[in-house]
Design a protein around this motif. Structure first.
Motif, PDB file in Angstrom:
ATOM      1  N   THR A   3       6.978  -2.836  19.382  1.00  0.00           N
ATOM      2  CA  THR A   3       7.647  -1.968  18.403  1.00  0.00           C
ATOM      3  C   THR A   3       6.607  -1.330  17.486  1.00  0.00           C
ATOM      4  OG1 THR A   3       7.975  -3.689  16.748  1.00  0.00           O
ATOM      5  CG2 THR A   3       9.735  -3.388  18.366  1.00  0.00           C
ATOM      6  N   ASN A   4       6.980  -0.214  16.889  1.00  0.00           N
ATOM      7  CA  ASN A   4       6.125   0.487  15.927  1.00  0.00           C
ATOM      8  C   ASN A   4       7.034   1.279  14.988  1.00  0.00           C
ATOM      9  OD1 ASN A   4       3.284   1.321  15.194  1.00  0.00           O
ATOM     10  ND2 ASN A   4       4.172   3.335  15.545  1.00  0.00           N
ATOM     11  N   THR A   5       6.606   1.442  13.736  1.00  0.00           N
ATOM     12  CA  THR A   5       7.384   2.216  12.774  1.00  0.00           C
ATOM     13  C   THR A   5       6.555   3.387  12.272  1.00  0.00           C
ATOM     14  OG1 THR A   5       8.627   0.257  12.099  1.00  0.00           O
ATOM     15  CG2 THR A   5       8.654   2.127  10.588  1.00  0.00           C
ATOM     16  N   THR A   6       7.180   4.562  12.267  1.00  0.00           N
ATOM     17  CA  THR A   6       6.562   5.800  11.803  1.00  0.00           C
ATOM     18  C   THR A   6       7.367   6.332  10.627  1.00  0.00           C
ATOM     19  OG1 THR A   6       5.953   6.301  14.093  1.00  0.00           O
ATOM     20  CG2 THR A   6       5.851   8.114  12.529  1.00  0.00           C
ATOM     21  N   SER A   7       6.683   6.792   9.591  1.00  0.00           N
ATOM     22  CA  SER A   7       7.331   7.370   8.428  1.00  0.00           C
ATOM     23  C   SER A   7       7.216   8.891   8.506  1.00  0.00           C
ATOM     24  CB  SER A   7       6.652   6.852   7.158  1.00  0.00           C
ATOM     25  OG  SER A   7       7.275   7.367   6.009  1.00  0.00           O
ATOM     26  N   ILE A  77      12.133   9.275   5.944  1.00  0.00           N
ATOM     27  CA  ILE A  77      12.807   8.429   6.932  1.00  0.00           C
ATOM     28  C   ILE A  77      11.775   7.574   7.643  1.00  0.00           C
ATOM     29  CG2 ILE A  77      14.758  10.003   7.236  1.00  0.00           C
ATOM     30  CD1 ILE A  77      13.385  10.988   9.847  1.00  0.00           C
ATOM     31  N   GLU A  78      12.231   6.458   8.150  1.00  0.00           N
ATOM     32  CA  GLU A  78      11.392   5.594   8.984  1.00  0.00           C
ATOM     33  C   GLU A  78      12.004   5.554  10.363  1.00  0.00           C
ATOM     34  OE1 GLU A  78      10.798   1.775   7.189  1.00  0.00           O
ATOM     35  OE2 GLU A  78       9.163   2.574   5.965  1.00  0.00           O
ATOM     36  N   ILE A  79      11.154   5.740  11.359  1.00  0.00           N
ATOM     37  CA  ILE A  79      11.590   5.689  12.747  1.00  0.00           C
ATOM     38  C   ILE A  79      10.986   4.434  13.369  1.00  0.00           C
ATOM     39  CG2 ILE A  79      11.637   6.831  14.992  1.00  0.00           C
ATOM     40  CD1 ILE A  79      11.088   9.483  13.456  1.00  0.00           C
ATOM     41  N   GLN A  80      11.837   3.464  13.668  1.00  0.00           N
ATOM     42  CA  GLN A  80      11.372   2.258  14.347  1.00  0.00           C
ATOM     43  C   GLN A  80      11.571   2.483  15.842  1.00  0.00           C
ATOM     44  OE1 GLN A  80      13.583  -1.439  13.977  1.00  0.00           O
ATOM     45  NE2 GLN A  80      11.647  -2.550  13.921  1.00  0.00           N
ATOM     46  N   SER A  81      10.484   2.430  16.571  1.00  0.00           N
ATOM     47  CA  SER A  81      10.506   2.684  18.008  1.00  0.00           C
ATOM     48  C   SER A  81      10.144   1.411  18.747  1.00  0.00           C
ATOM     49  CB  SER A  81       9.503   3.788  18.363  1.00  0.00           C
ATOM     50  OG  SER A  81       9.753   4.940  17.580  1.00  0.00           O
ATOM     51  N   ALA A  82      10.839   1.169  19.859  1.00  0.00           N
ATOM     52  CA  ALA A  82      10.595  -0.043  20.634  1.00  0.00           C
ATOM     53  C   ALA A  82      10.690   0.252  22.116  1.00  0.00           C
ATOM     54  CB  ALA A  82      11.609  -1.120  20.260  1.00  0.00           C
ATOM     55  N   ILE A  83       9.831  -0.378  22.881  1.00  0.00           N
ATOM     56  CA  ILE A  83       9.933  -0.326  24.330  1.00  0.00           C
ATOM     57  C   ILE A  83      11.118  -1.210  24.706  1.00  0.00           C
ATOM     58  CG2 ILE A  83       8.819  -0.942  26.524  1.00  0.00           C
ATOM     59  CD1 ILE A  83       7.490   1.444  25.165  1.00  0.00           C
ATOM     60  N   GLY A  92      11.572   2.761  28.962  1.00  0.00           N
ATOM     61  CA  GLY A  92      12.581   3.149  27.991  1.00  0.00           C
ATOM     62  C   GLY A  92      12.079   2.941  26.576  1.00  0.00           C
ATOM     63  N   VAL A  93      12.499   3.826  25.683  1.00  0.00           N
ATOM     64  CA  VAL A  93      12.158   3.718  24.265  1.00  0.00           C
ATOM     65  C   VAL A  93      13.447   3.866  23.464  1.00  0.00           C
ATOM     66  CG1 VAL A  93      10.805   4.662  22.343  1.00  0.00           C
ATOM     67  CG2 VAL A  93       9.903   4.817  24.676  1.00  0.00           C
ATOM     68  N   ARG A  94      13.613   2.999  22.473  1.00  0.00           N
ATOM     69  CA  ARG A  94      14.750   3.097  21.551  1.00  0.00           C
ATOM     70  C   ARG A  94      14.193   3.429  20.184  1.00  0.00           C
ATOM     71  NH1 ARG A  94      19.858   2.065  20.339  1.00  0.00           N
ATOM     72  NH2 ARG A  94      20.425   0.875  18.486  1.00  0.00           N
ATOM     73  N   HIS A  95      14.799   4.412  19.536  1.00  0.00           N
ATOM     74  CA  HIS A  95      14.421   4.812  18.178  1.00  0.00           C
ATOM     75  C   HIS A  95      15.599   4.544  17.247  1.00  0.00           C
ATOM     76  CE1 HIS A  95      10.974   7.018  19.807  1.00  0.00           C
ATOM     77  NE2 HIS A  95      11.800   7.633  20.632  1.00  0.00           N
ATOM     78  N   VAL A  96      15.313   3.906  16.119  1.00  0.00           N
ATOM     79  CA  VAL A  96      16.312   3.713  15.073  1.00  0.00           C
ATOM     80  C   VAL A  96      15.738   4.361  13.816  1.00  0.00           C
ATOM     81  CG1 VAL A  96      17.627   2.077  13.673  1.00  0.00           C
ATOM     82  CG2 VAL A  96      17.169   1.570  16.090  1.00  0.00           C
ATOM     83  N   VAL A  97      16.461   5.354  13.309  1.00  0.00           N
ATOM     84  CA  VAL A  97      16.036   6.084  12.115  1.00  0.00           C
ATOM     85  C   VAL A  97      16.761   5.492  10.919  1.00  0.00           C
ATOM     86  CG1 VAL A  97      15.981   8.329  10.958  1.00  0.00           C
ATOM     87  CG2 VAL A  97      15.649   8.190  13.448  1.00  0.00           C
TER      88      VAL A  97
END
Length: 138
Positions: A3-7, A77-83, A92-97
């Protein structure tokens, strides 16, 4: 898995005349978040991992999103992305904003690891063992 989080700070140009983010811009944000996720996994910038692994890119072949709440100019916003899954040549990647902890959008992508053939066309290639490991495969 990884997982990784982008602002992201929402800019005026990201918004439509109603003052909310024009929805295609979220997919631009997601593309950047996916690149940031892999850059974190590979410990190098995208321009370097493209060369390092000899690939043409990671094009998106499927996507979807559920928009729950809008964002506006000036929001952060923060986008948490996960494989979420690893296939032979896809992942596959899931993004939760989130904004202030509240879920704004849930999105998913399917991307393919591609190389350029001798004829110049792109084609899928198996995910290298090292990549699978770095993305969180057991």
């Amino acid at each position: 898995m990884l997982t990784n989080t982008t602002s992201v700070e929402i800019q005026f140009g990201d918004c439509d005349p109603a003052g909310i983010v024009y929805y295609p811009n979220y997919f631009r944000f997601f593309d950047n978040a996916s690149a940031a996720l892999l850059s974190a996994a590979f410990a190098m910038h995208k321009r370097n991992w493209l060369d390092h692994y000899g690939i043409a890119g990671i094009p998106m072949v499927d996507t979807g999103a559920r928009f729950i709440r809008p964002s506006s100019f000036g929001d952060i916003i923060e986008i948490q992305s996960a494989i979420t899954e690893l296939g032979r040549s896809s992942f596959g990647v899931r993004h939760v904003v989130r904004r202030d902890g509240d879920i704004m959008i849930e999105a998913n992508e399917k991307r393919v690891w591609v190389i350029r053939g001798e004829d110049g066309a792109i084609r899928s290639a198996p995910l290298p063992h090292e990549v699978r490991k770095l993305l969180g495969a057991a």
